[in-house]
Design a protein around this motif. Sequence first.
Motif, PDB file in Angstrom:
ATOM      1  N   TYR A 230      41.730  34.340  41.819  1.00  0.00           N
ATOM      2  CA  TYR A 230      42.377  34.105  43.118  1.00  0.00           C
ATOM      3  C   TYR A 230      43.028  35.385  43.636  1.00  0.00           C
ATOM      4  O   TYR A 230      43.086  35.618  44.842  1.00  0.00           O
ATOM      5  N   LYS A 231      43.503  36.225  42.734  1.00  0.00           N
ATOM      6  CA  LYS A 231      44.080  37.508  43.145  1.00  0.00           C
ATOM      7  C   LYS A 231      43.013  38.350  43.835  1.00  0.00           C
ATOM      8  O   LYS A 231      43.259  38.962  44.883  1.00  0.00           O
ATOM      9  N   LEU A 232      41.803  38.370  43.276  1.00  0.00           N
ATOM     10  CA  LEU A 232      40.703  39.107  43.895  1.00  0.00           C
ATOM     11  C   LEU A 232      40.320  38.491  45.236  1.00  0.00           C
ATOM     12  O   LEU A 232      40.027  39.207  46.197  1.00  0.00           O
ATOM     13  N   LEU A 233      40.315  37.158  45.304  1.00  0.00           N
ATOM     14  CA  LEU A 233      39.953  36.492  46.551  1.00  0.00           C
ATOM     15  C   LEU A 233      40.973  36.759  47.653  1.00  0.00           C
ATOM     16  O   LEU A 233      40.657  36.652  48.837  1.00  0.00           O
ATOM     17  N   ALA A 234      42.194  37.102  47.260  1.00  0.00           N
ATOM     18  CA  ALA A 234      43.228  37.443  48.248  1.00  0.00           C
ATOM     19  C   ALA A 234      43.094  38.896  48.708  1.00  0.00           C
ATOM     20  O   ALA A 234      43.862  39.346  49.565  1.00  0.00           O
ATOM     21  N   GLY A 235      42.124  39.616  48.130  1.00  0.00           N
ATOM     22  CA  GLY A 235      41.897  40.993  48.542  1.00  0.00           C
ATOM     23  C   GLY A 235      42.632  42.026  47.719  1.00  0.00           C
ATOM     24  O   GLY A 235      42.639  43.207  48.067  1.00  0.00           O
ATOM     25  N   ASP A 236      43.259  41.608  46.624  1.00  0.00           N
ATOM     26  CA  ASP A 236      43.990  42.535  45.758  1.00  0.00           C
ATOM     27  C   ASP A 236      43.107  42.998  44.598  1.00  0.00           C
ATOM     28  O   ASP A 236      42.121  42.338  44.244  1.00  0.00           O
ATOM     29  N   SER A 237      43.470  44.111  43.996  1.00  0.00           N
ATOM     30  CA  SER A 237      42.750  44.626  42.834  1.00  0.00           C
ATOM     31  C   SER A 237      43.425  44.154  41.554  1.00  0.00           C
ATOM     32  O   SER A 237      44.627  43.875  41.538  1.00  0.00           O
TER      33      SER A 237
ATOM     34  N   ARG B 269      32.639  42.769  43.268  1.00  0.00           N
ATOM     35  CA  ARG B 269      31.582  42.413  44.211  1.00  0.00           C
ATOM     36  C   ARG B 269      31.415  40.899  44.324  1.00  0.00           C
ATOM     37  O   ARG B 269      31.224  40.360  45.420  1.00  0.00           O
ATOM     38  N   GLN B 270      31.503  40.210  43.182  1.00  0.00           N
ATOM     39  CA  GLN B 270      31.378  38.754  43.222  1.00  0.00           C
ATOM     40  C   GLN B 270      32.486  38.156  44.096  1.00  0.00           C
ATOM     41  O   GLN B 270      32.233  37.265  44.922  1.00  0.00           O
ATOM     42  N   ALA B 271      33.713  38.657  43.887  1.00  0.00           N
ATOM     43  CA  ALA B 271      34.841  38.148  44.672  1.00  0.00           C
ATOM     44  C   ALA B 271      34.668  38.467  46.152  1.00  0.00           C
ATOM     45  O   ALA B 271      35.029  37.666  47.024  1.00  0.00           O
ATOM     46  N   ALA B 272      34.099  39.630  46.462  1.00  0.00           N
ATOM     47  CA  ALA B 272      33.886  40.011  47.865  1.00  0.00           C
ATOM     48  C   ALA B 272      32.910  39.055  48.534  1.00  0.00           C
ATOM     49  O   ALA B 272      33.100  38.670  49.696  1.00  0.00           O
ATOM     50  N   TRP B 273      31.861  38.650  47.820  1.00  0.00           N
ATOM     51  CA  TRP B 273      30.895  37.701  48.386  1.00  0.00           C
ATOM     52  C   TRP B 273      31.542  36.323  48.594  1.00  0.00           C
ATOM     53  O   TRP B 273      31.321  35.669  49.617  1.00  0.00           O
ATOM     54  N   VAL B 274      32.335  35.892  47.606  1.00  0.00           N
ATOM     55  CA  VAL B 274      33.023  34.607  47.748  1.00  0.00           C
ATOM     56  C   VAL B 274      33.999  34.666  48.916  1.00  0.00           C
ATOM     57  O   VAL B 274      34.094  33.729  49.727  1.00  0.00           O
TER      58      VAL B 274
ATOM     59  N   SER C 263      42.741  35.694  60.251  1.00  0.00           N
ATOM     60  CA  SER C 263      44.186  35.865  60.433  1.00  0.00           C
ATOM     61  C   SER C 263      44.981  35.047  59.421  1.00  0.00           C
ATOM     62  O   SER C 263      46.050  35.463  58.980  1.00  0.00           O
ATOM     63  N   MET C 264      44.451  33.881  59.054  1.00  0.00           N
ATOM     64  CA  MET C 264      45.129  33.042  58.062  1.00  0.00           C
ATOM     65  C   MET C 264      44.876  33.569  56.657  1.00  0.00           C
ATOM     66  O   MET C 264      45.801  33.693  55.850  1.00  0.00           O
ATOM     67  N   LEU C 265      43.619  33.923  56.385  1.00  0.00           N
ATOM     68  CA  LEU C 265      43.268  34.376  55.041  1.00  0.00           C
ATOM     69  C   LEU C 265      43.999  35.660  54.682  1.00  0.00           C
ATOM     70  O   LEU C 265      44.380  35.868  53.525  1.00  0.00           O
ATOM     71  N   SER C 266      44.247  36.506  55.657  1.00  0.00           N
ATOM     72  CA  SER C 266      44.848  37.811  55.393  1.00  0.00           C
ATOM     73  C   SER C 266      46.301  37.713  54.928  1.00  0.00           C
ATOM     74  O   SER C 266      46.821  38.659  54.329  1.00  0.00           O
TER      75      SER C 266
END
Length: 307
Positions: free
Chosen positions: A74-81, A154-159, A170-173
């Motif tokens: 979920y951390k990756l899905l939020a855009g964090d490393s 990469r997997q998280a980026a596709w998801v 705007s909400m996801l960010s």
Amino acid sequence: IQEECMDQLQMGAGGMIFPTPNGLSKKGYNQDVYMFSESNIESKAAKFRFLGRLLGISIRTKLPLKLHLASAAYKLLAGDSLDLRDLRSLDIEYVERMERVASDDEEIWSEIESDLTRYPPVVAEDSVTIELTKETRKQYAEVALARRMQSWDRQAAWVRKGIKDIVPVSMLSVLTGKDLQGYISAPYSSTDALIWDDLAKTCQAVDFPVPGNAGDDSQIDILHAHPVLQWFWTAVENLTPHEKILFCQFVAGTARPFWDQLTITFHPESTNTPITSPEPCTINMPNFETKYQLTTQLHHAIHSIDC
């Protein structure tokens, strides 16, 4: 249908999620949750995006899924490393292996040097290839860990792209990893709740003083009569859903309370000292003088391994 679909995903259908490396090795935290697949990922880009759409629908409809992904996912899905702490919570064996590589201990290096075939070259960010030698061991370990932390990017980026198909950017960010986990991952089911209720009844109390009027059911008497145990289970009951996950990680390295029996050993000589879990499913319990002291130490213990 939704629950069956999630079960199939977690059993490997589609080849998108698999048990964490810690789950396979039965070491460390996150042993009973899942992470994105690392094999043949290029051929699964569309599948990962479809998974993201399912997660996006879950967020938009406020209908959580019974999908037990690791918090790091979920951390990756939020855009964090991911950082080293995240990696340790997923693959502790790899982290410990690289810590050995970077060690200054000559005996450890002699062991590693005897089988360098286990350590293939790694490529740094500037495309420089680093082979493991005595001189490069610290740099090698640093680069290898950095690369390992990027294994699921990469997997998280596709998801995440699939989530964006459904959820406004705007909400996801503004959502953190914990926010996404709260939206997507279903809270404990009624079955889990029953297990929580049974934990206090099935735990084994060791070295707690037996009440003076104890009969054949002395173990039950201890569980019901000793104030430290009463305070402990009250404190556990009052934990938030996220803190209950941390409690499970602290006790057994799992995200859910699926273990045979919890053993709590009393240490009357210790007062207001940290609560520790030296081995899976065991707790060393100091002799707290107040409920507040116990609750404070319990929160310190579980939040120290927030993963």
